[in-house]
Design a protein around this motif. Structure first.
Motif, PDB file in Angstrom:
ATOM      1  N   ASP A 172      76.256  86.596  -0.114  1.00  0.00           N
ATOM      2  CA  ASP A 172      75.544  85.841  -0.243  1.00  0.00           C
ATOM      3  C   ASP A 172      74.036  86.963   0.389  1.00  0.00           C
ATOM      4  OD1 ASP A 172      73.224  83.143  -0.297  1.00  0.00           O
ATOM      5  OD2 ASP A 172      73.014  83.843   1.922  1.00  0.00           O
ATOM      6  N   PHE A 175      70.784  82.597   2.278  1.00  0.00           N
ATOM      7  CA  PHE A 175      70.967  81.700   3.164  1.00  0.00           C
ATOM      8  C   PHE A 175      71.536  82.637   4.521  1.00  0.00           C
ATOM      9  CE2 PHE A 175      71.207  79.100  -0.336  1.00  0.00           C
ATOM     10  CZ  PHE A 175      70.702  78.312   0.056  1.00  0.00           C
ATOM     11  N   ASN A 176      71.988  83.851   3.988  1.00  0.00           N
ATOM     12  CA  ASN A 176      72.534  85.667   5.129  1.00  0.00           C
ATOM     13  C   ASN A 176      71.927  86.405   5.392  1.00  0.00           C
ATOM     14  OD1 ASN A 176      74.646  85.689   6.922  1.00  0.00           O
ATOM     15  ND2 ASN A 176      75.662  87.503   4.537  1.00  0.00           N
ATOM     16  N   HIS A 195      67.631  90.322   0.654  1.00  0.00           N
ATOM     17  CA  HIS A 195      66.898  89.506   1.168  1.00  0.00           C
ATOM     18  C   HIS A 195      65.380  89.756   1.489  1.00  0.00           C
ATOM     19  CE1 HIS A 195      66.643  86.032   3.789  1.00  0.00           C
ATOM     20  NE2 HIS A 195      65.534  86.377   4.372  1.00  0.00           N
ATOM     21  N   GLU A 220      62.880  80.833   7.714  1.00  0.00           N
ATOM     22  CA  GLU A 220      64.074  80.240   7.372  1.00  0.00           C
ATOM     23  C   GLU A 220      64.372  79.873   5.978  1.00  0.00           C
ATOM     24  OE1 GLU A 220      67.041  79.710   9.487  1.00  0.00           O
ATOM     25  OE2 GLU A 220      64.463  81.285  11.119  1.00  0.00           O
ATOM     26  N   PRO A 221      65.519  80.615   5.307  1.00  0.00           N
ATOM     27  CA  PRO A 221      65.520  79.361   3.947  1.00  0.00           C
ATOM     28  C   PRO A 221      65.312  78.771   3.825  1.00  0.00           C
ATOM     29  CG  PRO A 221      67.319  80.947   5.142  1.00  0.00           C
ATOM     30  CD  PRO A 221      66.844  80.826   6.367  1.00  0.00           C
ATOM     31  N   GLU A 222      65.341  77.610   4.895  1.00  0.00           N
ATOM     32  CA  GLU A 222      65.021  75.798   4.726  1.00  0.00           C
ATOM     33  C   GLU A 222      63.641  75.830   4.342  1.00  0.00           C
ATOM     34  OE1 GLU A 222      66.570  77.743   7.323  1.00  0.00           O
ATOM     35  OE2 GLU A 222      69.203  76.673   6.502  1.00  0.00           O
ATOM     36  N   HIS A 225      62.664  76.381   0.653  1.00  0.00           N
ATOM     37  CA  HIS A 225      62.982  75.976  -0.986  1.00  0.00           C
ATOM     38  C   HIS A 225      62.217  74.930  -1.475  1.00  0.00           C
ATOM     39  CE1 HIS A 225      65.745  72.902  -3.356  1.00  0.00           C
ATOM     40  NE2 HIS A 225      65.169  71.814  -3.262  1.00  0.00           N
ATOM     41  N   ASP A 256      77.612  76.702  -4.906  1.00  0.00           N
ATOM     42  CA  ASP A 256      76.524  76.725  -3.908  1.00  0.00           C
ATOM     43  C   ASP A 256      75.371  77.051  -4.337  1.00  0.00           C
ATOM     44  OD1 ASP A 256      78.937  75.778  -1.920  1.00  0.00           O
ATOM     45  OD2 ASP A 256      78.645  77.745  -1.162  1.00  0.00           O
ATOM     46  N   LYS A 260      71.996  73.977  -4.301  1.00  0.00           N
ATOM     47  CA  LYS A 260      71.438  74.324  -3.486  1.00  0.00           C
ATOM     48  C   LYS A 260      69.779  74.752  -3.575  1.00  0.00           C
ATOM     49  CE  LYS A 260      74.631  75.476   1.125  1.00  0.00           C
ATOM     50  NZ  LYS A 260      75.009  75.930   1.587  1.00  0.00           N
TER      51      LYS A 260
END
Length: 690
Positions: A172, A175-176, A195, A220-222, A225, A256, A260
């Motif tokens: 990934d 998220f990584n 990334h 941060e990935p969150e 979104h 995923d 997500k």
């Protein structure tokens, strides 16, 4: 289990034949725990390819509806055919999903259908992603393929994971951020670089987030979104996932991503509905765009994007719910129908299996059975005021490959016609015409395999024996100029007679515009109740043009004057006068015969390229481009008259030693050469009119 709209994803798997869509569907079903083991195309045990003809030909012929449950999310998948003859099934799926997932075979690279579906999905404003399948295959160049994708479809196509360990796993990249250092390096590029490129692309759609990103150096990935969904909606990002349906690499990661990162129905672009106002004068006012709301508490709006007609089960209407909640025993209207039908049973589909459910909410893809009035492209609703709502039409390819058909058994003519109506209801690219000048029933499809499968289905499922004749070319007639026509129909045979007189003019329209009828009669010269009869007569003449009996197109007819009789004027008189006045005008307006021109894509070994291009040119064809693909294979793009491509595969086999293939699709109509038109006109026998 019941799911909310926010917990639903809708995805169409699209791509060229042999890209591995059905195998990928099996791997996803297995990875989500829906089946104990993936089925096999060779053994005919897949959930999606459940039709006997699909098992016979070992590739998808129809779109298949699949659902799977994963991490508290309902994922609706549509596995579509990739063979060009069955592209209509793939096009219709675009109206039912938020996301178009283009599947590309890592060995074959970008193929025709992949490019076409990417373009169509973009036109429909769907979110798009690319899935590179078979990453464990031999002799592949994944970095080169990624570069080719970005060159073809744009730099917004970015990997969201990367293959590792020789295509046996993926890592990934979203998220990584730091990569999977303990498990070894990726096969190419790096997680950190991928990334960083992803984040740079996503934050461009959000000025505040970009400022924060420039200040902090990381997000941060969150926090990504909402802008990620916005980037998908705007086409600013097309994520790429690497998988192998064969060894399972990347399947869990792909699930995923579905859950997500892909949009739910509240996050995707809204469907393109419009309300038709028949009283409005302009096209703009007649079709007012409206926006459905993916709210289960609103009144129902659903769109029928697929029909299945089973000789034993009956008609099955499959629809996507865009607004409201459809419940078992609820009442729904079909389009502008005045009488609603009762939803006696509501189903989810799992291939050929029908699973009864109590309700469906926005985002769900459901089915109802044995509703005879349900039709392809119909809008289902539960409010009478929504009767004139439609979805923006889909751009289906034009069927041009034709066969004259008739039943072998006398007396089966009516039964054959009923069967054909059922089959054309299922397939938007299968058409049937009755050609008046030859008194033949002609079936038209997108290619030889398309029609062959339709004929086999008729014989195997409906048990009717069919006789066919060689393919006929779908010629058309038109006019190149403008002229006026007139006819007075007067008939007296004792008692009441017949009288009707019509003056009209004809004008040419742009190619593909069809037919327009304009009423400019003033002062009641032709009473209003007879104008529809005049149009009816003209439409009858359109079915068989005066030159060679082919259907006419691209003509505007303006009726501007006429005469009537208070006693003898009847509808039949004005229909006859309208038809003959139209023929009179057409013959003065430089009539022409049109032939279908097709786009052709030929795949051949490089050493035969010169012979193939020369042969195409000798058939009045035109070479538009050439591209070298994997190995020493060349793809030749061009255009040619369909009439020159009869038995083209045999010629291709002769030149390439059986290593060549080709696909065609309709492009446009062009006038035939003058000598050809003269020959066709001289061969046409005109039946004398009474």
């Amino acid at each position: 289990m019941l799911y909310s709209t926010e917990a639903i994803r809708t995805i169409a798997l699209l791509g060229h034949t042999a890209s591995g869509k059905t195998s990928l569907t099996e791997a996803l079903l297995h990875g989500s725990g829906m089946i104990s083991a993936p089925g096999s195309l060779e053994r005919g045990g897949t959930v999606a390819d459940s039709d006997p003809l699909e098992r016979k030909y070992r590739h998808s012929l129809y779109s298949a509806l699949i659902h799977l449950d994963y991490h508290d999310t309902r994922i609706h998948l549509i596995d579509t055919p990739g063979y060009p003859d069955f592209i209509g099934q793939a096009v219709s799926a675009l109206s039912a999903v938020e996301t178009a997932a283009i599947v590309i075979n890592a060995q074959n690279g970008i193929e025709m259908i992949a490019g076409r579906m990417m373009a169509l999905a973009q036109q429909r404003k769907l979110c798009r992603m690319i899935i590179i399948n078979q990453i464990d295959a031999d002799n592949i160049d994944l970095p080169g393929l990624l570069a080719s994708i970005q060159e073809t479809f744009g730099k917004e196509c970015l990997p969201i994971n990367l293959p590792a360990a020789g295509g046996t796993r993926v890592v990934d990249c979203f998220f990584n951020p730091s990569g999977d250092r303990d498990a070894g390096r990726t096969d190419f590029s790096s997680v950190e670089q991928a990334h960083r490129t992803l984040v740079d692309q996503v934050v461009e759609v959000d000025a505040d987030l970009m400022a924060l990103y420039l200040e902090q150096g990381e997000i941060e990935p969150e926090q990504l979104h909402a802008p990620f969904e916005q980037a998908l909606r705007e086409g600013h990002l097309v994520p790429i996932c690497f998988v192998s349906a064969q060894n399972g690499a990347g399947i869990q990661e792909l699930l995923d991503v579905f859950v997500k990162l892909l949009p739910n129905p509240t996050e995707g672009n809204p469907p393109l509905f419009y309300r038709e106002d028949l009283s409005a004068s302009s096209t703009e006012d007649r079709q007012r765009e409206i926006r459905s709301v993916p709210d289960p508490s609103q009144h129902v709006l659903a769109h029928v994007f697929k029909l299945m007609v089973d000789p034993y089960v009956g008609k099955l209407g499959i629809f996507r719910i865009h607004q409201g909640t459809v419940r078992r025993d609820s009442m729904l209207y079909i389009g502008d129908a005045r009488k609603p039908f009762k939803v006696a049973h509501l189903y989810l589909l799992q291939g050929k299996e029908q699973i009864e459910v109590p309700q469906g909410v926005p985002g769900d893809i459901c089915a109802v059975a044995k509703v005879e009035d349900i039709a392809f492209d119909a809008v289902l609703h539960d409010a009478a005021e929504d009767e004139h709502i439609h979805l923006k039409p889909l751009p289906f390819p034009t069927p041009i490959y034709a066969l004259a058909i008739e039943p072998k058994k006398r007396g089966d003519e009516q039964r054959l016609w009923e069967i054909l109506q059922k089959m054309t209801a299922e397939d938007p690219c299968l058409k049937v015409e009755h050609q008046i000048h030859t008194n033949e029933t002609v079936m038209l499809g997108l290619g030889e395999l398309h029609l062959r499968c339709a004929l086999e289905r008729m014989m195997e499922f409906y048990k009717i024996d069919i006789a066919t004749r060689p393919p006929k070319i779908a010629y058309r007639e038109t006019i190149a100029g403008h002229a006026e026509g007139h006819h007075r129909h007067k008939k007296q045979s004792g008692g009441a007679g017949q009288f009707g007189e019509v003056f009209l003019r004809v004008e040419s329209l742009p190619r593909g515009a069809g037919f327009e009828f304009v009423d400019e009669v003033k002062g009641g010269a032709i009473p209003g109740q007879f104008i529809p009869a005049v149009e009816k007569g003209i439409r009858q003449a359109l079915e068989a043009g005066p030159l060679a009996g082919f259907p006419m197109q691209d003509v505007r007819v303006v009726v501007y004057d006429g005469k009537s009789h208070p006693v003898d004027s009847k509808e039949v008189a004005f229909a006859t006068a309208g038809r003959k006045a139209f023929i009179d005008a057409v013959l003065k307006a430089r009539p022409a015969i049109l032939e279908p021109i097709v786009n052709i894509e030929i795949v051949v070994p490089e050493q035969t390229m010169g012979d193939i291009t020369g042969d195409l040119s000798s058939k009045r064809g035109q070479v538009l481009g050439m591209q070298t693909v994997q190995g020493n294979t060349v793809v030749i793009s061009g255009q040619a008259p369909l009439a020159e491509l009869n038995d083209y595969q045999s010629r291709l086999n002769s030149v390439t030693g059986g290593r060549g293939s080709y696909t065609i699709e309709f492009s446009h109509y062009d006038p035939v050469p003058p000598p050809t038109q003269q020959r066709m006109v001289s061969q046409h026998k005109v039946e004398p009119e009474e």
